[in-house]
Design a protein around this motif. Structure first.
Motif, mmCIF file in Angstrom:
data_model
loop_
_atom_site.group_PDB
_atom_site.id
_atom_site.type_symbol
_atom_site.label_atom_id
_atom_site.label_comp_id
_atom_site.label_asym_id
_atom_site.label_seq_id
_atom_site.Cartn_x
_atom_site.Cartn_y
_atom_site.Cartn_z
ATOM 1 N N ASN A 67 41.415 42.154 44.873
ATOM 2 C CA ASN A 67 42.316 41.312 44.078
ATOM 3 C C ASN A 67 42.379 41.777 42.635
ATOM 4 O O ASN A 67 43.450 41.796 42.028
ATOM 5 C CB ASN A 67 41.875 39.847 44.140
ATOM 6 C CG ASN A 67 42.215 39.201 45.459
ATOM 7 O OD1 ASN A 67 42.912 39.760 46.294
ATOM 8 N ND2 ASN A 67 41.698 38.001 45.670
ATOM 9 N N ALA A 68 41.233 42.155 42.064
ATOM 10 C CA ALA A 68 41.231 42.643 40.678
ATOM 11 C C ALA A 68 42.041 43.921 40.552
ATOM 12 O O ALA A 68 42.761 44.120 39.558
ATOM 13 C CB ALA A 68 39.789 42.876 40.208
ATOM 14 N N MET A 69 41.964 44.781 41.545
ATOM 15 C CA MET A 69 42.715 46.030 41.510
ATOM 16 C C MET A 69 44.213 45.802 41.736
ATOM 17 O O MET A 69 45.044 46.392 41.039
ATOM 18 C CB MET A 69 42.163 46.989 42.564
ATOM 19 C CG MET A 69 40.746 47.450 42.245
ATOM 20 S SD MET A 69 39.905 48.254 43.617
ATOM 21 C CE MET A 69 40.837 49.758 43.756
ATOM 22 N N LEU A 70 44.558 44.933 42.676
ATOM 23 C CA LEU A 70 45.962 44.722 43.019
ATOM 24 C C LEU A 70 46.696 43.802 42.046
ATOM 25 O O LEU A 70 47.879 44.007 41.772
ATOM 26 C CB LEU A 70 46.073 44.132 44.432
ATOM 27 C CG LEU A 70 45.670 45.039 45.572
ATOM 28 C CD1 LEU A 70 45.624 44.263 46.883
ATOM 29 C CD2 LEU A 70 46.630 46.213 45.686
ATOM 30 N N HIS A 71 46.010 42.775 41.564
ATOM 31 C CA HIS A 71 46.685 41.735 40.788
ATOM 32 C C HIS A 71 46.168 41.587 39.363
ATOM 33 O O HIS A 71 46.790 40.896 38.567
ATOM 34 C CB HIS A 71 46.533 40.375 41.485
ATOM 35 C CG HIS A 71 46.920 40.399 42.927
ATOM 36 N ND1 HIS A 71 48.206 40.614 43.357
ATOM 37 C CD2 HIS A 71 46.175 40.248 44.053
ATOM 38 C CE1 HIS A 71 48.244 40.588 44.679
ATOM 39 N NE2 HIS A 71 47.014 40.363 45.123
ATOM 40 N N GLY A 72 45.015 42.184 39.046
ATOM 41 C CA GLY A 72 44.378 41.942 37.756
ATOM 42 C C GLY A 72 44.379 43.111 36.794
ATOM 43 O O GLY A 72 43.682 43.067 35.781
ATOM 44 N N GLY A 73 45.094 44.171 37.112
ATOM 45 C CA GLY A 73 45.143 45.303 36.201
ATOM 46 C C GLY A 73 43.923 46.202 36.259
ATOM 47 O O GLY A 73 43.731 47.055 35.400
ATOM 48 N N GLY A 74 43.077 46.026 37.250
ATOM 49 C CA GLY A 74 41.900 46.866 37.419
ATOM 50 C C GLY A 74 40.609 46.139 37.102
ATOM 51 O O GLY A 74 40.591 45.142 36.390
ATOM 52 N N ILE A 75 39.536 46.657 37.639
ATOM 53 C CA ILE A 75 38.204 46.080 37.446
ATOM 54 C C ILE A 75 37.647 46.569 36.117
ATOM 55 O O ILE A 75 37.637 47.764 35.854
ATOM 56 C CB ILE A 75 37.271 46.495 38.594
ATOM 57 C CG1 ILE A 75 37.832 46.001 39.927
ATOM 58 C CG2 ILE A 75 35.857 45.972 38.364
ATOM 59 C CD1 ILE A 75 37.182 46.650 41.133
ATOM 60 N N THR A 76 37.198 45.641 35.290
ATOM 61 C CA THR A 76 36.576 46.021 34.023
ATOM 62 C C THR A 76 35.052 45.929 34.091
ATOM 63 O O THR A 76 34.369 46.587 33.317
ATOM 64 C CB THR A 76 37.091 45.161 32.861
ATOM 65 O OG1 THR A 76 36.852 43.785 33.156
ATOM 66 C CG2 THR A 76 38.593 45.382 32.648
ATOM 67 N N ALA A 77 34.514 45.116 34.994
ATOM 68 C CA ALA A 77 33.063 44.992 35.160
ATOM 69 C C ALA A 77 32.782 44.210 36.430
ATOM 70 O O ALA A 77 33.646 43.491 36.930
ATOM 71 C CB ALA A 77 32.432 44.272 33.972
ATOM 72 N N PHE A 78 31.567 44.372 36.946
ATOM 73 C CA PHE A 78 31.106 43.500 38.015
ATOM 74 C C PHE A 78 29.621 43.276 37.856
ATOM 75 O O PHE A 78 28.931 44.037 37.186
ATOM 76 C CB PHE A 78 31.442 44.036 39.415
ATOM 77 C CG PHE A 78 30.690 45.277 39.834
ATOM 78 C CD1 PHE A 78 31.208 46.530 39.561
ATOM 79 C CD2 PHE A 78 29.482 45.192 40.509
ATOM 80 C CE1 PHE A 78 30.531 47.686 39.960
ATOM 81 C CE2 PHE A 78 28.800 46.329 40.917
ATOM 82 C CZ PHE A 78 29.336 47.582 40.630
#
Length: 147
Positions: A67-78
């Motif tokens: 979801n972060a990749m598809l809708h959130g502009g990419g993963i910034t941290a986990f």
């Protein structure tokens, strides 16, 4: 309890520290961090984990990162944390938009592709939190029973 491998950041693991670097983060990286955190806690404490619970946590990790990749502009941290009963998976992205549930069919009754990740997360997790980040973006945390 936080284990050595329970906190990972964006990117592939840095060989020196075992932590993530600044490269591209993939759902598999987060799933690996979840598995390491759960098995590490079991090794340290002698407790056993529920196989179905771990499977649920791995699916939640995949859905959060996708979801972060598809809708959130990419993963910034986990971040992955374990405690006595649960594993918490937090994924941050660049978008301020809150997750939404999309109906499986459009207004004309045609089935839509996708849109199932957020309901899966909400169903499998005991608790789901969405926090706005001070620098922009958001962090979604899902807590899944595993022990």
């Amino acid at each position: 309890m936080r284990t050595n491998d329970s906190t990972d950041r964006v990117g592939a693991p840095d060989e020196r520290s075992g932590r993530a670097g600044h490269g591209q983060c993939r759902p598999a990286d987060v799933r690996s961090a979840v598995r390491r955190a759960v098995t590490g806690r079991c090794g340290a404490t002698g407790c056993r984990y529920d196989e179905d619970g771990l499977s649920d946590a791995l699916l939640v990790a995949s859905e959060l990162t996708s979801n972060a990749m598809l809708h959130g502009g990419g993963i910034t941290a986990f971040d992955v944390d374990v405690d006595e009963r649960t594993v918490s998976v937090s994924v941050s992205d660049r978008s301020d938009r809150l997750p939404v549930t999309v109906e499986p069919a459009d207004g004309e009754g045609r089935r839509r592709v996708g849109g199932r990740g957020w309901p899966i997360i909400c169903r499998l997790a005991r608790e789901v939190r969405v926090s706005c980040l001070p620098s922009g973006g958001k962090c979604v945390t899902a807590v899944v029973p595993v022990f």
